[in-house]
Design an enzyme around this catalytic site. Structure first.
Site, short mmCIF file in Angstrom:
data_model
loop_
_atom_site.label_atom_id
_atom_site.label_comp_id
_atom_site.label_asym_id
_atom_site.label_seq_id
_atom_site.Cartn_x
_atom_site.Cartn_y
_atom_site.Cartn_z
N CYS A 158 0.81 -1.22 0.00
CA CYS A 158 0.00 0.00 0.00
C CYS A 158 0.84 1.27 0.00
O CYS A 158 0.41 2.31 -0.52
CB CYS A 158 -0.99 0.00 1.17
N ASP A 159 2.07 1.23 0.55
CA ASP A 159 2.94 2.41 0.55
C ASP A 159 3.15 2.95 -0.86
O ASP A 159 3.34 4.16 -1.06
CB ASP A 159 4.33 2.08 1.12
N ALA A 160 3.14 2.04 -1.84
CA ALA A 160 3.39 2.42 -3.23
C ALA A 160 2.41 3.47 -3.73
O ALA A 160 2.71 4.21 -4.67
CB ALA A 160 3.32 1.18 -4.13
#
Length: 646
Positions: A158-160
């Protein structure tokens, strides 16, 4: 005319005001919020994180924050730091083509281009990079995700969603080309379908956490991971026109997540590392909390969130964050780099935590009534003036517009090495000397003048010149592997990394690959140059196979095996037939008294006391070589220097 050295020394000092206070009696005024942000910015500028690459994702929020702080404070010196690091990076992403992490610095680079569109070199590298990815994505059919090794279904963590989509949104805004919007939309929605918890209205960090439980039997919904997403959504929405249908998805998602984030706020105003289990890792974690305060305040400021519902929570979060800031301005209680909730303490800090805190401060200040007074073009013009007048004392830069050169200088000397674009040319891993005769910086100017056709840096125009012959030799301080009477040299560097430092130091690494008979070796060459230093320090570490490159690809070399039983070498190439060569075994120094451009020219290589010398050799090519025995870690260390008496 030479600038006085004392002025250069002063110019190398980052603006710092120790009287700013991070914890005023009334922290909820625009002035005090901005003062807290400035104090933290200045501490982190004075104390850059050791060995953090300037193109890495970790620094991206800090660069974003420097631009926002310049806007809200009216102080252009913060944006000048983005110019300094952007120039050093060549305004380009790192080597990994598809990896979203390497796209994150594109936020600040493209914001800087938008403020002055005449400087197209700030746009071209990222545009070319993303154009290639989008082109490659059309060759792949949808299938199982390959993660960051694939151009499709790439964002499987999800950081992407903070790293790459805001860069794509900016490219869409700049060009009006819908291919950027369509690619961003497709990739973002795939990640949403993979990691979104419809029950919690939050994201799992990656698919491995779906169904996984904390020690208390609760879900694991990582605080910072969701902070990345909500902060990324704010940036995406900044660049999506309000009248396009694609915007609706991002608005709805932002509002849904904001409600869940509000529910997860704790009594101290902060958020925990695990949003689903506050007891999993106790205490308010700064990076997650700061991203949430930033995003929620942005939502209020942009009429995306109702003020009556979120205003008090944002202020409560801001007050809570101030409790995590040291008196010096250092941002503490930041969870270290990781992929899940983990422990942290007062001393744990990182660039992304400082960036998130400053971003939060800027939006809180706006919520309290502050506004940008100087338009971006004028603010950037002033930042550029500060950079141009700074007299940068130690400087290294990648130069993609000149065949991937990497050049570096201080007040006494300048050098360069050659990069991937010259892989098929005669150049190799040799080090080139730029004979400068002035104390002030010349690298940017010489490249600008040469590439524009104004004048060649191979001619002395009063500042020095490049008259040094390298070709396929070691130049001054290049390395090789010596075997059976032959010096095996690497081709040009495969990849490189410049590290975040103050202007008093330039520090970077270049990575090389060797073929010695049937065996492959690799080398990580680390360089360090101080502002007024008389030598450039170099350490080369040799590995079996391509192990050195793992450091760039994985961020570490723990699994790379040091090269065993090799003889490494460094040396120099005399520039004239009349050069006199001296080798002092006692001081471990190789010296050439020579001429360059008809002026006296002395070169020096001094081997470290920790590196064992095996022999000194003159090759048929004319190169003077010192054979060296690497230590148990495959490392040799030495210094290079020159004096050009113009």
């Amino acid at each position: 005319m030479k600038k006085p050295l004392i002025l250069l020394a002063l110019a190398c000092t980052i603006f710092y005001n120790p009287n700013l206070t991070a914890s005023p009696a009334n922290p909820a005024t625009p002035e005090n919020v901005v003062a807290a942000a400035e104090k933290s910015a200045q501490w982190h500028l004075q104390n850059p994180l050791k060995n953090l690459g300037i193109q890495r994702w970790e620094i991206a929020p800090f660069l974003d924050a420097m631009i926002e702080l310049a806007r809200i404070s009216g102080q252009p010196q913060y944006w000048s730091e983005v110019i300094r690091l952007g120039n050093s990076a060549g305004w380009q992403p790192l080597k990994r083509m598809y990896h979203a992490d390497d796209h994150a610095v594109g936020h600040a680079y493209l914001d800087t281009f938008i403020a002055d569109k005449s400087k197209t070199w700030r746009l071209k590298p990222f545009k070319k990079h993303m154009d290639w990815i989008i082109s490659e994505s059309k060759k792949h059919s949808n299938g199982k995700s390959k993660g960051p090794s694939s151009p499709i279904r790439s964002f499987d963590w999800c950081d992407a969603l903070f790293m790459s989509p805001p860069t794509l949104a900016r490219l869409y805004s700049i060009t009006s080309d819908k291919k950027y919007l369509e690619y961003m939309d497709s990739e973002f929605k795939w990640t949403h379908s993979l990691l979104w918890s419809s029950e919690d209205k939050l994201f799992y960090r990656d698919a491995s956490y779906i169904g996984k439980k904390s020690p208390n039997g609760e879900k694991i919904l990582w605080g910072r991971g969701n902070g990345w997403v909500l902060g990324g959504l704010a940036q995406i929405l900044n660049f999506l026109p309000k009248d396009i249908p694609e915007r609706n998805f991002y608005e709805d998602l932002f509002k849904e997540m904001s409600d869940s984030v509000l529910d997860a706020q704790q009594e101290d105003g902060l958020w925990r590392a695990n949003l689903a289990d506050p007891e999993h890792i106790k205490g308010g974690e700064t990076s997650a909390s700061a991203f949430f305060v930033y995003a929620l305040a942005w939502g209020i400021n942009n009429s995306m969130l109702p003020k009556d519902k979120f205003y008090k929570a944002v202020l409560k979060g801001w007050i809570g964050l101030l409790g995590n800031i040291c008196e010096s301005g250092k941002v503490g209680y930041v969870q270290p780099v990781g992929a899940a909730p983990d422990s942290f303490n007062k001393e744990s800090t990182h660039a992304y935590g400082a960036g998130a805190f400053i971003l939060a401060a800027c939006e809180v200040a706006k919520m309290l009534g502050a506004s940008q007074k100087i338009p971006d073009p004028e603010l950037l013009r002033r930042a550029q003036q500060i950079y141009d007048a700074s007299g940068i004392c130690a400087y290294a830069c990648k130069v993609p517009r000149r065949q991937d050169d990497l050049a570096w200088e201080n007040s006494n000397m300048a050098f360069r090495i050659y990069g991937p674009a010259l892989e098929k040319s005669i150049e190799n891993s040799g080090i080139d000397v730029w004979a400068k005769s002035v104390a002030y910086p010349v690298i940017d100017k010489w490249y600008d003048d040469d590439l524009s056709g104004k004048r060649s840096y191979h001619t002395d125009h009063g500042e020095g010149l490049d008259a040094f012959k390298v070709a396929d030799t070691v130049g001054l301080g290049g390395t090789g592997i010596f075997k059976d009477g032959k010096l095996y040299k690497s081709n040009v560097y495969k990849c490189s990394e410049i590290y975040w430092t103050t202007p008093q130091t330039a520090k970077f690494s270049a990575f090389y690959v060797y073929k010695v008979g049937q065996k492959t070796y690799s080398e990580r060459k680390d360089f360090r140059l101080e502002a007024f230093g008389k030598t450039c320090e170099i350490s080369s570490t040799f590995f079996e196979g391509r192990g050195a490159l793992r450091w760039m690809e994985l961020g570490n070399n723990k699994k790379a095996a040091p090269a065993k039983d090799i003889v490494a070498a460094t040396g120099l190439l005399p520039q004239s037939k009349g050069a006199k060569i001296y080798f002092d075994k006692k001081t471990k120094t190789l010296c050439a008294k020579d001429t360059l451009a008809e002026k006296p020219f002395d070169m020096f290589i001094q081997i470290s006391s920790l590196t064992e010398i095996e022999d000194s050799i003159k090759l048929e090519s004319g190169e003077e070589i010192i054979a060296l025995k690497p230590d148990s870690k495959g490392k040799i260390s030495y210094k290079i220097s020159y004096i050009w008496r113009n």
